[in-house]
Enzyme design. Structure first.
Site, PDB file in Angstrom:
ATOM      1  N   LEU A   1      -0.844   0.072   7.397  1.00 14.66           N
ATOM      2  CA  LEU A   1       0.232   1.028   7.120  1.00 14.66           C
ATOM      3  C   LEU A   1      -0.136   2.438   7.573  1.00 14.66           C
ATOM      4  O   LEU A   1       0.729   3.236   7.919  1.00 14.66           O
ATOM      5  CB  LEU A   1       0.550   1.051   5.619  1.00 14.66           C
TER       6      LEU A   1
ATOM      7  N   GLU B   1      -3.951   5.184   8.412  1.00 10.98           N
ATOM      8  CA  GLU B   1      -5.388   5.385   8.315  1.00 10.98           C
ATOM      9  C   GLU B   1      -5.714   6.853   8.483  1.00 10.98           C
ATOM     10  O   GLU B   1      -4.932   7.622   9.041  1.00 10.98           O
ATOM     11  CB  GLU B   1      -6.133   4.544   9.349  1.00 10.98           C
ATOM     12  N   GLY B   2      -6.882   7.216   7.971  1.00  9.43           N
ATOM     13  CA  GLY B   2      -7.307   8.605   8.032  1.00  9.43           C
ATOM     14  C   GLY B   2      -8.786   8.702   7.733  1.00  9.43           C
ATOM     15  O   GLY B   2      -9.519   7.713   7.835  1.00  9.43           O
TER      16      GLY B   2
ATOM     17  N   TYR C   1     -10.221   8.899   4.977  1.00 12.45           N
ATOM     18  CA  TYR C   1     -10.600   8.151   3.785  1.00 12.45           C
ATOM     19  C   TYR C   1     -10.812   6.670   4.075  1.00 12.45           C
ATOM     20  O   TYR C   1     -11.498   5.970   3.349  1.00 12.45           O
ATOM     21  CB  TYR C   1      -9.482   8.275   2.734  1.00 12.45           C
ATOM     22  N   GLY C   2     -10.179   6.138   5.122  1.00 15.74           N
ATOM     23  CA  GLY C   2     -10.224   4.713   5.389  1.00 15.74           C
ATOM     24  C   GLY C   2      -8.880   4.221   5.892  1.00 15.74           C
ATOM     25  O   GLY C   2      -8.166   4.946   6.588  1.00 15.74           O
TER      26      GLY C   2
ATOM     27  N   VAL D   1      -5.169   1.915   5.010  1.00 12.44           N
ATOM     28  CA  VAL D   1      -4.264   1.344   4.017  1.00 12.44           C
ATOM     29  C   VAL D   1      -3.535   0.159   4.655  1.00 12.44           C
ATOM     30  O   VAL D   1      -2.969   0.280   5.742  1.00 12.44           O
ATOM     31  CB  VAL D   1      -3.237   2.383   3.517  1.00 12.44           C
TER      32      VAL D   1
ATOM     33  N   ASP E   1      -4.281  18.082  -2.383  1.00 14.52           N
ATOM     34  CA  ASP E   1      -3.899  17.696  -1.024  1.00 14.52           C
ATOM     35  C   ASP E   1      -2.410  17.362  -0.962  1.00 14.52           C
ATOM     36  O   ASP E   1      -2.004  16.345  -0.389  1.00 14.52           O
ATOM     37  CB  ASP E   1      -4.730  16.506  -0.552  1.00 14.52           C
TER      38      ASP E   1
END
Length: 491
Positions: free
Chosen positions: A190, A192-193, A195-196, A198, A310
């Site tokens: 779905l 990503e960034g 953090y990891g 999704v 954020d």
């Protein structure tokens, strides 16, 4: 010798008054009773020892269940992989055999967590009435002892194994989530960034979920995991994305959220959802109002308060009825009532971060309010907070908007793609709320509960204007008043 034997035999053969039984029969019965008593005593002692052993095993099993409000130790459970051949097997339930007496996860704030998924069969309905949610109206905050949706809904965890329910949520295994996401297939991604990634998934009971797989940097994964669970694991609000559970296995740290099916605000404003149409003005205001209610709840209704840190358009998810849900609490901080701010490393997204936080590292809820103000102005204009493709004096959204207001070009800032432009009064009131939120002086920014009230007035004004288009005189007069107030705020 012979006479002695005869006398003993005669004595044992003598009839007694007890049921006219002979002496030797009574002695045999007594010995039998004694042996039975000794056997029963030995059996009871054996059962007690077994119970103590089982309790010891239960305590040992509890230590493997992650206690998320403390340091989370990497467990020794091997990563279970599905077989490559054939369809994925349904998750086995052996993992729950030692968790029957597992204690609930500790609470980190004074919110009743009973509503979080204590159900154990398809017949149970979520006990949402025992949790409170904070909603806001023009009269200010009010606690409700009922579901934030106004009705009791079936839990998305209905039908999952009973012993996997731990306190507020659900403990998933790696195998559960591999099954749900088709082994984390690329087609399920779905977003990503840093953090990891999704993934979209479907649980064994058919519930659609979003699985956030945190990057396998163990230290950072532990930190992000712990922060998100502590921030929203025990709270519920209809405008907060719901955290359903988590997975802690080996080096893996994953969070499982409800799936929100209509993209995010950034996609709607900047083109990724263009096939679905353009957000109407009313839907934009509805999304902003829901977001403001969520932040008011986090800032003013729970202890310790939660500073999201954020807030941005990509972290505001939208459902199919255009209700907003604030997501991604990986950078959140908890702030106790006895502290007005905390010093922390500056984190966030460029263009949304409050100037005083950037300059000093001093963080409190006022930083979230500034970020929300930027999102509001982004909604009005459909411009990025920072856009280096624009001329130098238009790069920063907030500074450009102030310049436009000073030059009395209010109507020129609205999103040009809007098919039906908002009335002047509604537009100017919305801009006024945004400018108040991004005031350079943090002390002058309104509380989020006040922002909720102002946005409700904006939405009501828009709806009234739609119903009474003939009353232009009073509208123009109020628009002039709003314009003067906006100019003062811009100055």
């Amino acid at each position: 010798m012979s006479s002695d034997s005869n006398s003993i035999s005669a004595a044992l053969s003598r009839t007694t008054p007890v049921l006219r039984l002979r002496v030797w029969v009574l002695i045999t019965i007594a010995i039998g009773i004694l042996m039975a008593a000794l056997f029963i005593l030995a059996l009871r002692l054996s059962i007690r020892r077994n119970k103590k052993t089982v309790k010891g095993l239960d305590r040992a099993s509890q230590t493997e269940i992650p206690v998320v409000s403390k340091d989370i130790n990497v467990d020794r459970i091997g990563a279970q992989r599905l077989h490559d051949s054939g369809a994925p097997a349904m998750p086995v339930h052996d993992k729950y055999s030692q968790m029957k007496d597992a204690s609930h996860l500790p609470e980190s704030r004074s919110v009743d967590v009973d509503a979080f998924s204590q159900c154990s069969s398809v017949y149970n309905i979520e006990k949402a009435g025992s949790s409170y949610s904070e909603d806001y109206s023009s009269s200010g905050p009010a606690r409700k002892g009922s579901s934030p949706y106004g009705y009791v809904s079936a839990s998305p965890l209905v039908g999952l194994p009973e012993l996997s329910h731990l306190g507020w949520g659900h403990w998933f295994t790696l195998r559960d989530l591999e099954y749900a996401t088709d082994r984390f297939a690329k087609s399920h991604v779905l977003g990503e960034g840093g953090y990891g990634v999704v993934y979209k998934g479907r649980l064994m009971n058919g519930t659609e979920v979003a699985v956030k797989k945190i990057l396998n940097d163990v230290g950072q994964a532990e930190k992000e995991f712990r922060v998100e669970v502590e921030a929203i694991g025990h709270v519920r609000h209809k405008n907060l994305v719901r955290l359903l559970g988590y997975c802690v296995e080996g080096i893996h740290r994953m969070l499982v959220y409800e799936y929100v099916n209509n993209g995010n605000l950034e996609q709607w404003l900047h083109g990724d959802m263009s096939e679905s149409g353009i957000l109407t003005w009313e839907n934009r205001m509805k999304i902003l109002l829901g977001t403001a209610k969520a932040l008011a709840y986090l800032h003013e209704a729970i202890e310790p308060k939660v500073v999201h840190r954020d807030i941005k358009s990509s972290n505001i998810l939208i459902d199919d009825e255009f209700n907003s849900k604030v997501s991604d609490f990986g950078l959140a901080k908890l702030l106790n009532s006895d502290k007005s701010y905390i010093n922390t490393r500056v984190m966030g997204t460029h263009g949304y971060v409050a100037p005083e936080y950037v300059n000093s590292g001093m963080l409190n809820e006022k930083s979230d309010i500034y970020s929300f103000g930027v999102v509001l102005l982004e909604c009005v204009t459909a411009r990025d907070p920072v856009d280096y493709s624009k001329p130098a004096d238009e790069t920063n959204l907030v500074e450009w908007l102030r310049m436009m207001i000073t030059n009395k070009m209010v109507e020129d800032v609205v999103d040009p793609n809007l098919e039906i432009k908002p009335p002047k009064r509604a537009l100017k009131r919305a801009i006024l709320v945004g400018l108040k939120c991004v005031d350079p002086d943090a002390d002058k920014r309104p509380k989020m509960s006040k922002v909720v009230q102002m946005l409700e007035a904006v939405l009501n004004a828009y709806r009234q204007d739609q119903k009474r288009p003939s009353q232009m005189g009073s509208i123009d007069f109020e628009s002039q008043q709003s314009l003067e107030e906006i100019s003062n705020s811009a100055d």
